[in-house]
Design a protein around this motif. Structure first.
Motif, mmCIF file in Angstrom:
data_model
loop_
_atom_site.group_PDB
_atom_site.id
_atom_site.type_symbol
_atom_site.label_atom_id
_atom_site.label_comp_id
_atom_site.label_asym_id
_atom_site.label_seq_id
_atom_site.Cartn_x
_atom_site.Cartn_y
_atom_site.Cartn_z
ATOM 1 N N THR B 103 0.806 -1.238 0.000
ATOM 2 C CA THR B 103 0.000 0.000 0.000
ATOM 3 C C THR B 103 0.840 1.288 0.000
ATOM 4 O O THR B 103 0.283 2.367 -0.166
ATOM 5 N N SER B 104 2.158 1.171 0.171
ATOM 6 C CA SER B 104 2.968 2.386 0.348
ATOM 7 C C SER B 104 2.930 3.325 -0.859
ATOM 8 O O SER B 104 3.033 4.541 -0.717
ATOM 9 N N ALA B 105 2.748 2.758 -2.074
ATOM 10 C CA ALA B 105 2.707 3.623 -3.269
ATOM 11 C C ALA B 105 1.465 4.507 -3.287
ATOM 12 O O ALA B 105 1.450 5.547 -3.951
ATOM 13 N N TRP B 106 0.412 4.090 -2.563
ATOM 14 C CA TRP B 106 -0.750 4.983 -2.473
ATOM 15 C C TRP B 106 -0.337 6.313 -1.840
ATOM 16 O O TRP B 106 -0.890 7.356 -2.162
ATOM 17 N N HIS B 107 0.656 6.243 -0.947
ATOM 18 C CA HIS B 107 1.161 7.505 -0.380
ATOM 19 C C HIS B 107 2.219 8.134 -1.285
ATOM 20 O O HIS B 107 2.089 9.294 -1.672
ATOM 21 N N SER B 108 3.256 7.343 -1.621
ATOM 22 C CA SER B 108 4.410 7.930 -2.322
ATOM 23 C C SER B 108 4.062 8.434 -3.721
ATOM 24 O O SER B 108 4.658 9.394 -4.198
ATOM 25 N N LEU B 109 3.078 7.814 -4.368
ATOM 26 C CA LEU B 109 2.641 8.321 -5.668
ATOM 27 C C LEU B 109 1.325 9.101 -5.523
ATOM 28 O O LEU B 109 1.243 10.265 -5.901
ATOM 29 N N GLY B 110 0.336 8.433 -4.934
ATOM 30 C CA GLY B 110 -1.009 9.021 -4.868
ATOM 31 C C GLY B 110 -1.078 10.324 -4.098
ATOM 32 O O GLY B 110 -1.413 11.374 -4.663
ATOM 33 N N MET B 111 -0.741 10.271 -2.822
ATOM 34 C CA MET B 111 -0.872 11.480 -2.010
ATOM 35 C C MET B 111 0.153 12.542 -2.382
ATOM 36 O O MET B 111 -0.165 13.729 -2.445
ATOM 37 N N GLU B 112 1.381 12.107 -2.687
ATOM 38 C CA GLU B 112 2.434 13.081 -3.038
ATOM 39 C C GLU B 112 2.070 13.845 -4.316
ATOM 40 O O GLU B 112 2.396 15.020 -4.442
ATOM 41 N N TRP B 113 1.425 13.150 -5.249
ATOM 42 C CA TRP B 113 1.013 13.812 -6.489
ATOM 43 C C TRP B 113 -0.209 14.694 -6.240
ATOM 44 O O TRP B 113 -0.244 15.856 -6.606
ATOM 45 N N LYS B 114 -1.190 14.087 -5.565
ATOM 46 C CA LYS B 114 -2.466 14.775 -5.319
ATOM 47 C C LYS B 114 -2.285 16.090 -4.563
ATOM 48 O O LYS B 114 -2.871 17.103 -4.913
ATOM 49 N N GLU B 115 -1.449 16.055 -3.529
ATOM 50 C CA GLU B 115 -1.337 17.237 -2.654
ATOM 51 C C GLU B 115 -0.775 18.451 -3.394
ATOM 52 O O GLU B 115 -1.079 19.583 -3.031
ATOM 53 N N HIS B 116 0.036 18.196 -4.418
ATOM 54 C CA HIS B 116 0.608 19.329 -5.163
ATOM 55 C C HIS B 116 -0.189 19.677 -6.418
ATOM 56 O O HIS B 116 -0.480 20.848 -6.664
ATOM 57 N N VAL B 117 -0.524 18.669 -7.198
ATOM 58 C CA VAL B 117 -1.150 18.958 -8.508
ATOM 59 C C VAL B 117 -2.519 19.623 -8.333
ATOM 60 O O VAL B 117 -2.940 20.416 -9.182
ATOM 61 N N ALA B 118 -3.172 19.321 -7.220
ATOM 62 C CA ALA B 118 -4.503 19.913 -6.988
ATOM 63 C C ALA B 118 -4.456 21.437 -6.975
ATOM 64 O O ALA B 118 -5.415 22.100 -7.372
#
Lengths: 121, 191
Positions: B103-118
């Motif tokens: 599940t770690s990629a949900w953070h390292s890719l998902g959240m890391e991308w989401k928090e900035h691109v939004a």
């Protein structure tokens, strides 16, 4: 004597008579803000010292500084460009090209795999 | 029926602001295209231009509400650090995701991308609202203004899509929980 040029109501309504400067300023500023977001996100991720500086609100960590500074840079750029281009007709094709390039920088640098690639992770 | 305060505010962030903003794109794209297409036959009425202006202002408010509530309300709960020795990580979503390689990629890719691109979305849609309000149907002359507006609308939509999709997945694998319980409906137990 030459009669002053009158603007038809339909032209005034359609915005045809406005200079493109204010619009160009908003577009270029949005590009600058987007690029600033990406560059700050990368700097925040790559350099612990910068990350520390960008913690404006502890519980949100570096994201608070990254987003706040990007918004400040965007608004300052918009303010400066809007003043300079308030009545100007600027070459929109060039403004668009630069804005899209800056937008692309913003998109790429907020994509974690690309950030990691740049950092050699 | 009850819901925790954090759950409720996360729903407000994601569904109340984010999803509503996302839904509004369909109307914005259709109307912007209609008024500014080079072959547009009819000049929009002042009423129609006013409606589009308010529609885009509502989108701007939703976009800023979504990123501000996400960054300053939900994200701190997401990244909260568990006290030493904590074994139940259900109240610490980031650490829960990072505790397993599955599940770690949900953070390292998902959240890391989401928090900035939004954050690209409110910047882009604010510019679009301003330019549309300023030029109205004149967006089409010269066409470069229209090109820029439509390109930034598409980017704002894509950024919101990335943020929204990862937000939904993250909330599935590691929901933000906790806080006082809010009772919505009290059901009497039958004897």
């Amino acid at each position: 004597m030459k009669k002053p040029e009158t603007i038809s109501p339909s032209k005034a309504l359609s915005g045809e008579t406005l200079p493109n400067g204010p619009g160009a300023a908003a577009i270029l500023a949005a590009g600058i803000g987007s690029a600033a977001l990406g560059i700050l996100a990368l700097a925040n991720d790559a350099f612990p010292a910068i990350n520390k500086l960008l913690i404006f609100y502890g519980p949100s960590g570096g994201l608070s500084g990254v987003s706040t500074m990007a918004v400040v840079i965007w608004l300052v750029a918009w303010f400066i460009l809007a003043r300079r281009w308030a009545t100007a007709a600027v070459p929109m094709a060039r403004v668009n090209l630069i804005s899209f390039a800056l937008l692309a920088v913003g998109i790429l640098l907020t994509f974690p795999p690309f950030m990691d690639l740049l950092q050699g992770k | 029926m009850e819901i925790s305060l954090r759950d409720l505010l996360t729903v407000l962030h994601g569904m109340g602001f984010g999803a509503l903003f996302m839904l509004a794109f369909a109307g914005a794209v259709a109307e912007l295209y209609r008024i500014s297409a080079p072959a547009a036959a009819i000049l929009p009425t002042p009423g129609a231009q006013r409606l589009l202006r308010w529609y885009l202002i509502a989108m701007v408010v939703l976009a800023w509400a979504a990123v501000l509530s996400g960054t300053y309300m939900v994200y701190p709960w997401y990244r909260a650090v568990p006290p030493a020795g904590t074994t139940d990580l259900s109240l610490y979503p980031k650490f829960l995701l990072n505790s397993s390689p599955d599940t770690s990629a949900w953070h390292s890719l998902g959240m890391e991308w989401k928090e900035h691109v939004a954050w690209l979305a409110p910047i882009a849609i604010t510019m679009v609202a301003y330019v549309t309000a300023k030029y109205g149907a004149g967006l089409t002359r010269p066409r470069h203004l229209r090109t820029a507006v439509m390109a930034f609308v598409v980017v704002a939509f894509a950024a919101t899509g990335v943020a929204g999709a990862f937000g939904a997945f993250l909330n599935k694998y590691a929901p933000v929980r906790g806080g006082p319980a809010i009772h919505i409906i009290q059901v009497q137990e039958r004897e």
